[in-house]
Design an enzyme around this catalytic site. Sequence first.
Site, mmCIF file in Angstrom:
data_model
loop_
_atom_site.group_PDB
_atom_site.id
_atom_site.type_symbol
_atom_site.label_atom_id
_atom_site.label_comp_id
_atom_site.label_asym_id
_atom_site.label_seq_id
_atom_site.Cartn_x
_atom_site.Cartn_y
_atom_site.Cartn_z
ATOM 1 N N ARG B 294 0.828 -1.224 0.000
ATOM 2 C CA ARG B 294 0.000 0.000 0.000
ATOM 3 C C ARG B 294 0.855 1.264 0.000
ATOM 4 O O ARG B 294 0.536 2.227 -0.691
ATOM 5 C CB ARG B 294 -0.956 -0.027 1.197
ATOM 6 C CG ARG B 294 -2.071 -1.025 0.966
ATOM 7 C CD ARG B 294 -3.038 -1.184 2.120
ATOM 8 N NE ARG B 294 -4.104 -2.093 1.686
ATOM 9 C CZ ARG B 294 -5.145 -2.453 2.431
ATOM 10 N NH1 ARG B 294 -5.269 -2.010 3.673
ATOM 11 N NH2 ARG B 294 -6.062 -3.268 1.946
ATOM 12 N N TYR B 434 -5.984 -1.152 -7.066
ATOM 13 C CA TYR B 434 -5.386 -2.377 -6.493
ATOM 14 C C TYR B 434 -4.770 -2.168 -5.109
ATOM 15 O O TYR B 434 -4.628 -1.055 -4.658
ATOM 16 C CB TYR B 434 -4.474 -3.089 -7.483
ATOM 17 C CG TYR B 434 -3.231 -2.446 -8.023
ATOM 18 C CD1 TYR B 434 -2.645 -1.320 -7.475
ATOM 19 C CD2 TYR B 434 -2.603 -3.027 -9.133
ATOM 20 C CE1 TYR B 434 -1.484 -0.800 -8.001
ATOM 21 C CE2 TYR B 434 -1.430 -2.505 -9.662
ATOM 22 C CZ TYR B 434 -0.886 -1.391 -9.085
ATOM 23 O OH TYR B 434 0.263 -0.887 -9.609
ATOM 24 N N GLU B 435 -4.484 -3.279 -4.479
ATOM 25 C CA GLU B 435 -4.054 -3.300 -3.063
ATOM 26 C C GLU B 435 -5.087 -2.654 -2.149
ATOM 27 O O GLU B 435 -4.737 -1.978 -1.190
ATOM 28 C CB GLU B 435 -2.689 -2.627 -2.869
ATOM 29 C CG GLU B 435 -1.585 -3.119 -3.761
ATOM 30 C CD GLU B 435 -1.409 -4.624 -3.760
ATOM 31 O OE1 GLU B 435 -1.885 -5.283 -2.829
ATOM 32 O OE2 GLU B 435 -0.818 -5.138 -4.717
ATOM 33 N N GLY B 436 -6.338 -2.912 -2.447
ATOM 34 C CA GLY B 436 -7.416 -2.323 -1.659
ATOM 35 C C GLY B 436 -7.896 -1.054 -2.327
ATOM 36 O O GLY B 436 -7.210 -0.032 -2.291
ATOM 37 N N GLN B 441 -9.584 1.750 1.628
ATOM 38 C CA GLN B 441 -8.585 2.479 2.419
ATOM 39 C C GLN B 441 -9.293 3.429 3.388
ATOM 40 O O GLN B 441 -8.912 3.553 4.559
ATOM 41 C CB GLN B 441 -7.658 3.296 1.512
ATOM 42 C CG GLN B 441 -6.936 2.485 0.446
ATOM 43 C CD GLN B 441 -6.025 1.417 1.024
ATOM 44 O OE1 GLN B 441 -5.448 1.593 2.101
ATOM 45 N NE2 GLN B 441 -5.913 0.293 0.343
#
Lengths: 592, 592
Positions: B294, B434-436, B441
């Site tokens: 992140r 991506y990555e959440g 977030q």
Amino acid sequence: MPIYTPPIRDLQFVLHDVLALSTSGLPGHEELDREFTEAILDAAGKLSSEVLAPLNRIGDQQGCRLENGVVRTPDGFKQAFDAVREGGWTALDCDPEYGGQGMPYVMGVATGEMFVSANLAFNMYQGLTHGAYSAIHAHGTEEQKRTYLPKIVSCEWTGTMNLTEPHAGTDLGILRTKAEPQDDGSYSITGQKIFISSGDHDMSDNVIHLVLAKVPGGGEGTKGISLFIVPKFLVNEDGSLGDRNGVTVGALEHKMGIHGNATCVMNYDGAKGFLLGEMHKGMRAMFTMMNEARIGVGLQGYAGAVPAYQNALAYAKDRLQGRSVSGARNGTGVADPLIVHPDIRRSLMDQKSFLEGARALSLWGAHLIDRSRLADDADAEGLISLMTPVIKGFLTDKGFETTVLAQQIFGGHGYVEEWGMSQFVRDARITMIYEGANGVQALDLVGRKLAQDGGKHVMAFFEMIKSFCKQHGDDEAVAADFIAPLKVASKDLQTAAMFFMERGMKNPDDALSGSYDFMHLFGHVTLAFMWARMAVAAQEALSSGTDDADFYRTKLATGRYYMKRQLPMTATHLARIQTGAEPVMELEPEAF
Amino acid sequence: MPIYTPPIRDLQFVLHDVLALSTSGLPGHEELDREFTEAILDAAGKLSSEVLAPLNRIGDQQGCRLENGVVRTPDGFKQAFDAVREGGWTALDCDPEYGGQGMPYVMGVATGEMFVSANLAFNMYQGLTHGAYSAIHAHGTEEQKRTYLPKIVSCEWTGTMNLTEPHAGTDLGILRTKAEPQDDGSYSITGQKIFISSGDHDMSDNVIHLVLAKVPGGGEGTKGISLFIVPKFLVNEDGSLGDRNGVTVGALEHKMGIHGNATCVMNYDGAKGFLLGEMHKGMRAMFTMMNEARIGVGLQGYAGAVPAYQNALAYAKDRLQGRSVSGARNGTGVADPLIVHPDIRRSLMDQKSFLEGARALSLWGAHLIDRSRLADDADAEGLISLMTPVIKGFLTDKGFETTVLAQQIFGGHGYVEEWGMSQFVRDARITMIYEGANGVQALDLVGRKLAQDGGKHVMAFFEMIKSFCKQHGDDEAVAADFIAPLKVASKDLQTAAMFFMERGMKNPDDALSGSYDFMHLFGHVTLAFMWARMAVAAQEALSSGTDDADFYRTKLATGRYYMKRQLPMTATHLARIQTGAEPVMELEPEAF
């Protein structure tokens, strides 16, 4: 494949509940009642969702091809174009004298929204043709009108706008394309034009290019520019097609989106052209086309985002992921649908409240044009002239943002092309750029339109809001939720306008540094005004008893969202404007 | 082809003038003085601009191909990857015990910014490998570390993260991939994973997949998830490569951007896997990788926009169009350069002031991680945990916006692919997903991080700002322009946090409806804090006499722009937050 559902009920609401179309004083159009327009909208909606929408992704994937100098459109485009033509849609709001159906422009916009939503790139072939129609209709000789308009109205021949050259975009004064007078009264056109939408294709028999060029001996800059009709095939006296003219497609552009439209480099090598309108007054004639095109691009801005929102909504209802923080809503499923999550709802409401407000603004703008044309309403003409850059700039910026919000709801599935969400974003991006990049719209608004006719039109705008607020300020059903925030936002706009007047005289940079924020501030106030009008209309329907109460209650809730969660942006725009030029212009170019 | 100039001077400014790297208490790293880091940055910059940047457009145009089950990367990628490896860049901040160079993480981020700017898709192959390194380093057995880490550190083997399944994105609790225990202590992994970045390619000898799966009999939801090492080729006891494992590439995704990275559907058919970390504690182990990822994606968010800005700036200085409203600046040319126009300057300043603030935030965040790892600084650990979703969400949202602003300056030329501006936009778009996805977030920030350890970390954040403001509040050179607006914005943030605490207890929707705005509000306050720190540093340099005064004066002017023109957004975010859940959640899903 992405879905598309024509928003007939919402269109009808704006046309009748808000604009009261059939009683709004458009001479000769009193027949436009609910039933009448519903039949038209239904037919356009059916064509949009059943014929045009299924071709949208095909157009994106295949794009156009240049084969031996001829542009080939994607599979199915020609048949669809024939269907649009045969349905009479290209002629809808054109002059009956040339084969048009004589509907008001607002009906062209209402049906056009659906065509654009279904297939933006495809609809451009027709859209630009309509622009050529308007320019020739307004500035052509009788002979030119007779020669070109009937075929243009039917889209047997399509049209283009040729302005940009490799070195000359916004700054048309420096264009180099030349027009040499010939003995027969025509002109020999030589030069290169780029970014020509629908520049060539295989769906019509002829392409009528409207080309800006300079006749030797004209003035400097834009003063020396004239406008010419340059047909791909010359037209014989009997109306049949004659020789191929000296205009060719140099190349097709590779673009981020709108792949289904042929964006061409056009080379003019001594092509035969015919002066349209007055010599050296080409910019004026072109602006007939351009103003219409700007309203049309504003329409594209929000209409292109409508299916993006519809698909995001469907996905949010369907996709199971996580649990509602306030207790499971779908206990028997593995998870709850995305729509239970507040941040997903926030995104959907941002989209919905913008799009419905934008639809009202777009139709109101079209109605103002009808009022000015059909009822000689000078106030309406002034107002739409003022608001054209707002409609173009604000609706395309927010429309693009809306497609990005919609794509985001799909997570990773939004980023892969299969779901079609990427295309909505890529297609929408062009609307912020063409027909005058949005920074140029802001400049037009602050540098020209605000002070036009002594500032009369912007004063009329404020007066209109004020009188609306006065009229409904005591109406408890709308006073707190709609009228009060509209007043606050409108005051921000007036403060900004005043700031420009006071400071801009001394230092134009003080006004122009805030022009972009002003365009958005104006856009928010206008959408708030639209929402207030829609709220009043919805409230009236509810008070007078309706069997569609849910529709009107939803309308009110959506409007309240806009007022509470979008409109506060006006304060930030004002704060940015009030800094003046200093922070913006402080650094010298070399310091960057 | 787009240009790229490594911002060495700006990186050095943050590392030394702001973070005082060599005296900031990172044990064993006192040698990191200006000269030392400049040599590293210069070398990384040279590799970025000369080797990686020229491959960026090639990667976009060619994309990856799946040929007979093997993924082929674009021309030149393999040679470039060898060059990165040979330069030791993949090992920069890794543990010397496994072949790493033992630099602090902040140097990995400083060099990483340039690699990302030069070629985002390419750098992902290395970036994900670094994540696998961290997860195995933190959770692996001694044997696992000895087996995998040396090759991973050198990127002879690369790594991946396998989380997502077709029906399970954010909601990993519902994933279906199974891990059956085998007699030899390994597990048989079966299932399908999608959106696997760098899932397979031809640039390394092996790919080490880290895979989330469920061992039968584990708990419900995320509690039953474990993490497994699944190598593409099994590793023999002597370290040589053995049998091909039962994992194959099902397909390559067709994406909006990052075409140079192979985004794979991975099929696991009884593949041999090895438990990494504790059984049923897979989420914890994966989060080691995810938190790093992140921060890395936040870095991508702004770093991807750096070349977009650089190219927009170059175009704005070069392209002649129109005249300055305050008098011609280029009288002998046909027109003035775009940069004379206030609205162009507004756009460039928006970009510049964000990017330089983001760079400081990114490096400060990396430095906090170093403080927590190397100096056991628990406060730093708490702070970076709090700010990870802000760094990821805010920097990627604003980074994407920045690429759109940069593209806009090119007008129509920004929309055609030849200029490369479209690619910057398309590539940047993934970082918000991506990555959440950024909504996740925001949920992490408001739903988890705010209240973590009794709200201790957010209180520490406010305390830090307060004490900074106190320390510099009497310093005339920064008080009015930097400290005063920082106080106002920080107060908005505290008011929002208080609102969540009071209302969120009773109704979590009241907090979560404002989560996205809170993430942005937090981001603006953090960037304002960064700018205030940079202003103090610049002022100190100017006061103490410097031969680079222009650099520091430009820094101050850029910071003032941020404070005056960007920071007012905090008021709007607060207003949106304070509406609570009602406007957001009022409509039932059926009413949409």
